[in-house]
Every structure is written in C-alpha cells, then in structure tokens.
Scaffold this active site. Sequence first.
Site, PDB file in Angstrom:
ATOM      1  N   GLU A 136      -0.603   4.848  -0.626  1.00  0.00           N
ATOM      2  CA  GLU A 136      -1.394   6.040  -0.947  1.00  0.00           C
ATOM      3  C   GLU A 136      -0.540   7.286  -0.787  1.00  0.00           C
ATOM      4  O   GLU A 136       0.220   7.417   0.172  1.00  0.00           O
ATOM      5  CB  GLU A 136      -2.622   6.111  -0.031  1.00  0.00           C
TER       6      GLU A 136
ATOM      7  N   ARG B 141      -1.487  -3.023 -18.783  1.00  0.00           N
ATOM      8  CA  ARG B 141      -2.801  -2.379 -18.820  1.00  0.00           C
ATOM      9  C   ARG B 141      -2.840  -1.269 -17.777  1.00  0.00           C
ATOM     10  O   ARG B 141      -2.696  -1.528 -16.579  1.00  0.00           O
ATOM     11  CB  ARG B 141      -3.859  -3.434 -18.517  1.00  0.00           C
TER      12      ARG B 141
ATOM     13  N   ASP C  36      -6.470  12.873 -25.803  1.00  0.00           N
ATOM     14  CA  ASP C  36      -6.484  11.503 -25.282  1.00  0.00           C
ATOM     15  C   ASP C  36      -5.767  10.654 -26.316  1.00  0.00           C
ATOM     16  O   ASP C  36      -6.346  10.282 -27.333  1.00  0.00           O
ATOM     17  CB  ASP C  36      -7.942  11.066 -25.090  1.00  0.00           C
TER      18      ASP C  36
ATOM     19  N   THR D 121      -3.566   5.537 -22.360  1.00  0.00           N
ATOM     20  CA  THR D 121      -3.392   4.215 -21.776  1.00  0.00           C
ATOM     21  C   THR D 121      -1.912   3.878 -21.937  1.00  0.00           C
ATOM     22  O   THR D 121      -1.197   4.517 -22.705  1.00  0.00           O
ATOM     23  CB  THR D 121      -4.201   3.134 -22.517  1.00  0.00           C
TER      24      THR D 121
ATOM     25  N   TYR E 155       0.851  -1.207   0.000  1.00  0.00           N
ATOM     26  CA  TYR E 155       0.000   0.000   0.000  1.00  0.00           C
ATOM     27  C   TYR E 155       0.871   1.236   0.000  1.00  0.00           C
ATOM     28  O   TYR E 155       1.858   1.306   0.728  1.00  0.00           O
ATOM     29  CB  TYR E 155      -0.910   0.021   1.237  1.00  0.00           C
TER      30      TYR E 155
ATOM     31  N   LYS F 255      -1.614   0.059 -25.131  1.00  0.00           N
ATOM     32  CA  LYS F 255      -1.921  -0.070 -26.564  1.00  0.00           C
ATOM     33  C   LYS F 255      -0.602   0.039 -27.341  1.00  0.00           C
ATOM     34  O   LYS F 255       0.265  -0.795 -27.113  1.00  0.00           O
ATOM     35  CB  LYS F 255      -2.983   0.953 -26.937  1.00  0.00           C
TER      36      LYS F 255
END
Length: 415
Positions: free
Chosen positions: A54, A233, A198, A224, A52, A227
């Site tokens: 954050e 991903r 984008d 992304t 973790y 791609k």
Amino acid sequence: MLTNLSQNDPKIAKAIKNELNRQQNVIELIPSENFVSTAVLEALGSVLTNKYSEGYPGNRYYGGTENVDIVEQLAIDRAKQLFGAEHVNVQSLSGAPANIAAYFAILKPGDTILGMDLSHGGHLTHGHPVTSMSKIFNFIRYKTDKETGLIDYDNLLQMAKEHQPKLILVGYSAYSREIDYQKVKEIADEVGALTMADIAHIAGIIAGGKMNNPVLLFDIVTTTTHKTLRGPRGGMIMCKEKWASQVDKAVFPGLQGGPHEHNIAAKAVAFKEALQPEFKEYAGQILKNAKALENKLKEHNFEIMFVTTENHLLLIDVTNKNLTGKQAQDLLDKVGITCNKNMIPDDPRKPMDPSGIRLGTPAMTTRGFKEAEFELVGDFITQTLENPEDDALHQQIKQEILELTGKFPLYPELN
Ligand SMILES: *Cc1c(COP(=O)(O)O)cnc(C)c1O
C-alpha cells in the site's frame, strides 16, 4: 504445462486447458479482447502476487518493497513515455475502478457529467442508471449524428451551455469513429468544464501512433490495459501534473487497498512491448483489418453503424438480415466465431437481445491475420448469418475455420 496445478487441482487445470483450446480454435472478434505475450503471462504468474505494498514507490506502508518499487516505477515511466503523460497511476484494478477513481479525483458528489448515450457507444461506467456512480453524480447524455455518424459537436456545445457540466467525458466501447479532442476541449473551455477521455478500447492504437492522442490536451485520461494495449487485465489513469496528488489519493486510499504488483509488473512488460517499432505496425494492421472486414461486409449489404469505422471495431445492425443480435451471436458461436451482441444507437430492442453485433480486429491481428484473412472472415460471417438453418453449411464453415486458425498458432509453447 500446469504440472503442479494438474496434480493439485485437476478440475481447475482442466478448465484452463479447455480455455486455451477454445482460444486457439475460434476466430475471436470481441473488440475488447486480445492475446497477451507469454512474457506478460509470466509476470502475471509471478511471486509478486504475494507482496503487500500500500502506498506508492518510495513511500509505502509496508517493509520489503524494494523490488516492487522498481516494478511499479518502470510501469509508470514506460506509460509516460508511451502516451506523453505528465502523471500516471498504474494501480487501478480495471477500467471501471479507474473511472470511479477519476471522477472522485476531480469532482464532488452531485456534480454534472456530460457523457455519451450508452446506445450510441458510451460505457456503463459513464452514468448508466444501473451503476452506483449514477446515484452519486448527475449524468447527462449526448449523442451521435445519424447522418454523419460523428459526435454531434454542435449539440454537445448546446447541451454544455444548458447543463453547465463540471466534466465533459468522451471515449467509448462501441463507437467506431475518431474523436476530435480539440473541439471537445474548446467546448469544455467555453463552459468552464474539465475534460476526461476514457480510451479503454483504443489505447493501443493511440500508443501505436495511429489515432489521435488526448493525453496532452485533456485533464484526465483513463484506460484499461488489456484491450488494444495488449497487457494484463487492469486499468490506468493519466493526468496533468496539477491533478497528480488528487488522482493518487482517489485510487489509494480513496477506492482501493493494496496494489496488485504482479499485475503492475505485467503492465510494465506490455508497455515495453508497446514501445517497440513492431507495435506501431500492429496498431496500423488493426485498422487495415477493420477496413477489410468492413468492405467485405458492406459488399454483402450489412448495415454498418456510424457510417464507417476509423478504429478497430464495427457495430452492425443485423435486423435487415432478419436476425436479432442474440441470434446472430449464437449462430456465429456455432461456427467458431466469437463476437458479442450489442445495442445500436437508439435501439428499439432490449440489451439482452438487441439489434446489433459488435466485431473487432485486435485479437486476430495479434494472431497474424491480415486483410486477406479478414475478407475470409467477412465471407464466413455472411454465409453463416444468411443461412441460419443450414447445419451442413455451418459444419463446413466450422471445419474451414479450424483449418484457418491452425495456420496461425497461438501459445504453441503452452500445449
Ligand atoms: C472496457 C471499458 C471499461 C471497463 O473496463 P473493465 O476493465 O471491464 O472494468 C471502461 N470504459 C470503457 C470505454 C470500456 O470500453
């Protein structure tokens, strides 16, 4: 491979092995897919998934973050170098949440966004009525010009003057032409709008220096990483320094919880790969292969949308072959060619059975296909779609495709 998994969970192990097999044996033409390196896979499958963290490097809500800080800072620094970005956030979980965070970073609920019509190549997250964002922001849609296949910039200016958007949005999922970012920026400046690109589909081609880069010019750029960029991903936001803290806050705590550091490590690995000279060659080959496929399909009277391709994808209206998009996709599936059915501009048909298919070259270019192989692919597609009832022919093509893919090994070390 998968020794422990095979013992503990044979059903999952079997599905993964079958998927590896499928990926090895088909011609993958879905333009949003690619094959990551085994180095990227190793980072993804690492112990970083346990942590973790954050917050952001050097400023976390949890202890024990000294290693993930190194990982995340490397991802940020490499992305900056790759795109010339002033500020980068690598925590976005995927392309859609990156866009949502970007909207909230620079807009207020109710603000107007000018984005491209979905059937002309825009993405769901650019305001389709089925998305939650369409209930929060006021999306207005512009289109492409039927004659030239280009964005209708004159109409874009007119619409911008009429609707006074807070944001003009470019960047698409099924559009095959280059984008004139300078012109979009001028239109935005004229009406006092912010600019967002984008680049989810074309980020790798931009990183490889083979398409225009909006990062230096636009307020905010989302992408992304899985791609053409050929990473895991995931998503990423790049912006001008003046938006840095708003972007970071919009991602966490605005939208997300703990970052996926195993995924961020895999992004860093992919960015390092994209910084190598070979990646420039890869990006160039993607474009050459798309041209080769286009020329072959034009020879066989396929109807290419937007006149031509200047990137990695082709949108094709298959109705002149007496097929629907779904029929074409199913037929190609049968012979071992994977693609997706897709709406064409102002498509009179429905999304689940539209008029077109979308084909792309990034994945098979990673496998080593060059122009000659893509000409063969064009022939396979033509023979299959022009003889929809000929099972014997389909069997024969499937066999030829198995032989061809066998010559371009994928993940041999994972077998
Ligand atoms: C793929 C894509 C997205 C969404 O990415 P996901 O990772 O599937 O959420 C957003 N915008 C564009 C233009 C895309 O092509």
